[in-house]
Motif scaffolding. Structure first.
Motif, PDB file in Angstrom:
ATOM      1  N   ILE A   1      13.571  35.723  64.950  1.00 28.37           N
ATOM      2  CA  ILE A   1      13.259  34.720  63.925  1.00 28.37           C
ATOM      3  C   ILE A   1      14.166  35.023  62.745  1.00 28.37           C
ATOM      4  CG2 ILE A   1      11.503  33.746  62.395  1.00 28.37           C
ATOM      5  CD1 ILE A   1       9.405  34.470  64.487  1.00 28.37           C
ATOM      6  N   ALA A   2      15.059  34.086  62.474  1.00 26.84           N
ATOM      7  CA  ALA A   2      16.082  34.333  61.447  1.00 26.84           C
ATOM      8  C   ALA A   2      16.187  33.121  60.538  1.00 26.84           C
ATOM      9  CB  ALA A   2      17.427  34.592  62.122  1.00 26.84           C
ATOM     10  N   SER A   3      16.827  33.331  59.412  1.00 27.89           N
ATOM     11  CA  SER A   3      17.047  32.201  58.504  1.00 27.89           C
ATOM     12  C   SER A   3      18.543  32.025  58.274  1.00 27.89           C
ATOM     13  CB  SER A   3      16.325  32.432  57.175  1.00 27.89           C
ATOM     14  OG  SER A   3      16.971  33.459  56.470  1.00 27.89           O
ATOM     15  N   ALA A   4      18.895  30.836  57.821  1.00 29.95           N
ATOM     16  CA  ALA A   4      20.304  30.557  57.499  1.00 29.95           C
ATOM     17  C   ALA A   4      20.354  29.500  56.405  1.00 29.95           C
ATOM     18  CB  ALA A   4      21.033  30.061  58.746  1.00 29.95           C
TER      19      ALA A   4
ATOM     20  N   ILE B   1      15.268  29.337  60.848  1.00 33.28           N
ATOM     21  CA  ILE B   1      14.702  28.626  59.693  1.00 33.28           C
ATOM     22  C   ILE B   1      15.851  28.321  58.737  1.00 33.28           C
ATOM     23  CG2 ILE B   1      13.088  28.803  57.758  1.00 33.28           C
ATOM     24  CD1 ILE B   1      11.481  30.800  59.501  1.00 33.28           C
ATOM     25  N   VAL B   2      16.031  27.041  58.455  1.00 32.12           N
ATOM     26  CA  VAL B   2      17.194  26.618  57.665  1.00 32.12           C
ATOM     27  C   VAL B   2      16.729  25.935  56.382  1.00 32.12           C
ATOM     28  CG1 VAL B   2      19.204  25.081  57.678  1.00 32.12           C
ATOM     29  CG2 VAL B   2      18.552  26.284  59.770  1.00 32.12           C
ATOM     30  N   SER B   3      17.365  26.290  55.294  1.00 35.85           N
ATOM     31  CA  SER B   3      17.114  25.566  54.035  1.00 35.85           C
ATOM     32  C   SER B   3      18.233  25.855  53.054  1.00 35.85           C
ATOM     33  CB  SER B   3      15.765  25.960  53.421  1.00 35.85           C
ATOM     34  OG  SER B   3      15.889  27.116  52.630  1.00 35.85           O
TER      35      SER B   3
ATOM     36  N   GLU C   1      23.301  19.271  60.779  1.00 33.81           N
ATOM     37  CA  GLU C   1      24.750  19.063  60.836  1.00 33.81           C
ATOM     38  C   GLU C   1      25.478  20.188  60.101  1.00 33.81           C
ATOM     39  OE1 GLU C   1      22.553  16.632  59.955  1.00 33.81           O
ATOM     40  OE2 GLU C   1      22.662  15.673  61.913  1.00 33.81           O
ATOM     41  N   GLN C   2      24.922  20.585  58.965  1.00 39.75           N
ATOM     42  CA  GLN C   2      25.556  21.667  58.201  1.00 39.75           C
ATOM     43  C   GLN C   2      25.502  22.993  58.961  1.00 39.75           C
ATOM     44  OE1 GLN C   2      23.863  21.798  54.250  1.00 39.75           O
ATOM     45  NE2 GLN C   2      24.733  19.822  53.693  1.00 39.75           N
ATOM     46  N   VAL C   3      24.462  23.179  59.729  1.00 41.16           N
ATOM     47  CA  VAL C   3      24.358  24.411  60.537  1.00 41.16           C
ATOM     48  C   VAL C   3      25.403  24.376  61.645  1.00 41.16           C
ATOM     49  CG1 VAL C   3      22.851  25.792  62.025  1.00 41.16           C
ATOM     50  CG2 VAL C   3      21.895  24.660  60.016  1.00 41.16           C
TER      51      VAL C   3
ATOM     52  N   ASP D   1      29.745  30.214  63.953  1.00 40.19           N
ATOM     53  CA  ASP D   1      28.943  31.264  64.587  1.00 40.19           C
ATOM     54  C   ASP D   1      27.503  30.827  64.818  1.00 40.19           C
ATOM     55  OD1 ASP D   1      30.973  33.309  64.816  1.00 40.19           O
ATOM     56  OD2 ASP D   1      30.999  33.232  62.630  1.00 40.19           O
ATOM     57  N   LEU D   2      26.993  30.002  63.902  1.00 41.58           N
ATOM     58  CA  LEU D   2      25.652  29.464  64.125  1.00 41.58           C
ATOM     59  C   LEU D   2      25.688  28.418  65.243  1.00 41.58           C
ATOM     60  CD1 LEU D   2      24.256  29.104  60.478  1.00 41.58           C
ATOM     61  CD2 LEU D   2      23.772  30.883  62.146  1.00 41.58           C
ATOM     62  N   ALA D   3      26.779  27.633  65.246  1.00 41.07           N
ATOM     63  CA  ALA D   3      26.921  26.621  66.302  1.00 41.07           C
ATOM     64  C   ALA D   3      26.949  27.293  67.680  1.00 41.07           C
ATOM     65  CB  ALA D   3      28.199  25.823  66.073  1.00 41.07           C
TER      66      ALA D   3
END
Lengths: 168, 305
Positions: free
Chosen positions: B247-250, B150-152, B256-258, B263-265
């Motif tokens: 289930i994780a958030s970042a 989950i990204v925001s 693109e920013q992720v 490490d997320l890539a």
């Protein structure tokens, strides 16, 4: 004649009691200084090894502070119950001991500034400095106590005798 | 249907100077419900983040106000917060978090503590029942739960959505709650509601926590907030290889920013996550903006009306 004798005895007794009260104050000040030293050492350990929050650390330190226990517990209580800033609580608490004199009160007041509000290293250094100051004051008080008490006894008896001679 | 819990003022006001408390008590019901952050910046106006927007007030935050707040936050015991200060925040009762900025004191290249504090950001934790309602259908494919990222951007509702997932997922869920925000953990007690099958590992770094939970709790799902380090990525790869869903958030404002974060890539390239959900603040905080599948193809995208 009997009334003069009774008056002289009363004057002697009153001066002796005052002398005793004053020498007791000297002893109580030494005990308070010794208690403060123990309490400050205990506070140092609570902060260094357990990072105990200050109000609780003060209450724990009170257990070892013997004659100065009330200073530590009052400071902890004022912070906990009245949400008083640590500096203000400590300054209020040191007023509760009637036997402390300006030298130690000044050292304890300096210690109050920034109490709890800096990092551990600074807190511990300030605590150690205060404890060493109190220790020096206690040692000086102990070494002069016997002489002071002896002097006090001599002075009170001399004063009483002088007053009796002048009156009768 | 969202059931937004109002922040418990009894948990927050004791940390604030009276002048700030008075302003907060003067907010209306809607503002209070949407209040997310209280920002105190030295010699700057009081700022409140309400419903994703920052609003400034006439009250100037003096150094004395800041010191008073700091004293109350640390219970007169700044020295006792050193471990937390290394991460730049203090966790409070109720799961609220006070972020701090000032002068960093370094030791061997790492932050040892913060001094000369010049700003405090009090982030309010709240439980929003149903916050995950919009995202929940996308977590499953053919009835099977998918590992999800989950990204925001900050303040856009990641933690609130994760918290609701911990409440409503019908699985054996373990939560690595490094900062005490998901369960509102404080002194060993959880102040925010959790599902019945949820175990919480509080105050533990995510990578170590994931490994520990794998060994000890036999979870079906592990939930954790704000991943991003190499160690996090390795722990997640190990967990997924063991058949556990993550289930994780970042932090991030777009896919693109992720991807820009190595490490997320790495996790995305390894196709660890079956879903990537992008959250935003429009039309409200925590709204789903886009959904991507394992290959980062768009499954859903919010269109501005």
């Amino acid at each position: 004649m009997l009334s003069k004798l009774l008056g002289a005895v009363l004057i002697l007794a009153a001066f002796a009691l005052e002398g005793k009260r004053r020498s007791s104050c000297i002893q109580k000040r030494i005990k308070a200084l010794s208690g403060l030293e123990q309490g400050l050492l205990s506070l140092e350990r609570e902060i260094a090894y357990l990072s105990t929050p200050l109000a609780l650390a003060l209450e724990h330190a009170a257990v070892n502070a013997e004659a100065a226990a009330e200073i530590f517990s009052a400071a902890g209580r004022l912070m906990n119950r009245q949400r008083m800033p640590a500096e203000q609580a400590w300054r209020e608490a040191i007023k509760s001991n009637l036997y402390l004199q300006s030298a130690e009160l000044s050292a304890l007041s300096r210690f109050a500034a920034d109490l709890g509000l800096s990092d551990k290293n600074i807190q511990l250094k300030k605590l150690e400095l205060t404890r060493l100051s109190v220790s020096d004051i206690r040692k000086a008080a102990v070494s002069s106590a016997a002489e002071q008490i002896k002097l006090l006894k001599g002075l009170t008896i001399s004063a009483a005798v002088t007053l009796i001679i002048l009156l009768f | 249907m969202l059931a937004v819990q109002k922040p418990d003022l009894k948990q927050i006001l004791p940390y604030l100077p009276d002048a700030v408390s008075d302003i907060i008590l003067g907010l209306n019901e809607h503002q209070l419900r949407d209040l997310q952050e209280i920002r105190l910046r030295s010699d700057r106006p009081l700022s409140l983040r309400i419903g994703g927007r920052e609003e400034r007030f006439a009250l100037i935050i003096s150094t004395e106000y800041l010191q008073q707040s700091l004293r109350l936050l640390s219970a007169n015991s700044f020295y006792a917060m050193e471990e937390q200060l290394k991460n730049g925040f203090i966790t409070l009762a109720g799961g609220h978090r006070a972020g701090l900025v000032g002068r960093a004191v370094l030791k061997e290249g790492k932050i040892a503590t913060l001094t000369d504090i010049s700003g405090i950001n009090l982030r309010l934790a709240r439980f929003v029942k149903g916050a995950a309602g919009e995202v929940k259908p996308y977590l499953y494919e053919k009835g099977e739960l998918l590992s999800t990222l989950i990204v925001s951007p900050p303040g856009a509702g990641k933690t609130t959505v994760l918290r609701d997932l911990a409440y409503c997922l019908p699985h054996t869920v373990s939560v690595v709650d490094e900062r005490g925000e998901l369960a509102g953990s404080f002194n060993g007690r959880h102040s925010l509601p959790l599902g019945e099958g949820v175990d919480v590992l509080d105050g533990c770094p995510k990578a170590e926590g994931i490994n520990l939970l794998l060994r000890s709790m036999g979870p079906e799902v592990i939930l954790c907030d704000e991943i991003g380090s190499k160690a996090d990525a390795e722990a997640i790869l190990a967990a997924v290889a063991s058949g556990v869903k993550i289930i994780a958030s970042a932090h991030g404002g777009s896919v693109e920013q992720v991807i820009d974060k190595p490490d997320l890539a790495r996790l995305l390239n390894a196709k660890v996550f079956g879903r990537l959900l992008l959250l935003g603040v429009r039309p409200r905080v925590g709204s789903l903006q886009a959904v991507y599948n394992q290959s980062l193809s768009v499954l859903y995208e919010r269109r501005d009306e």
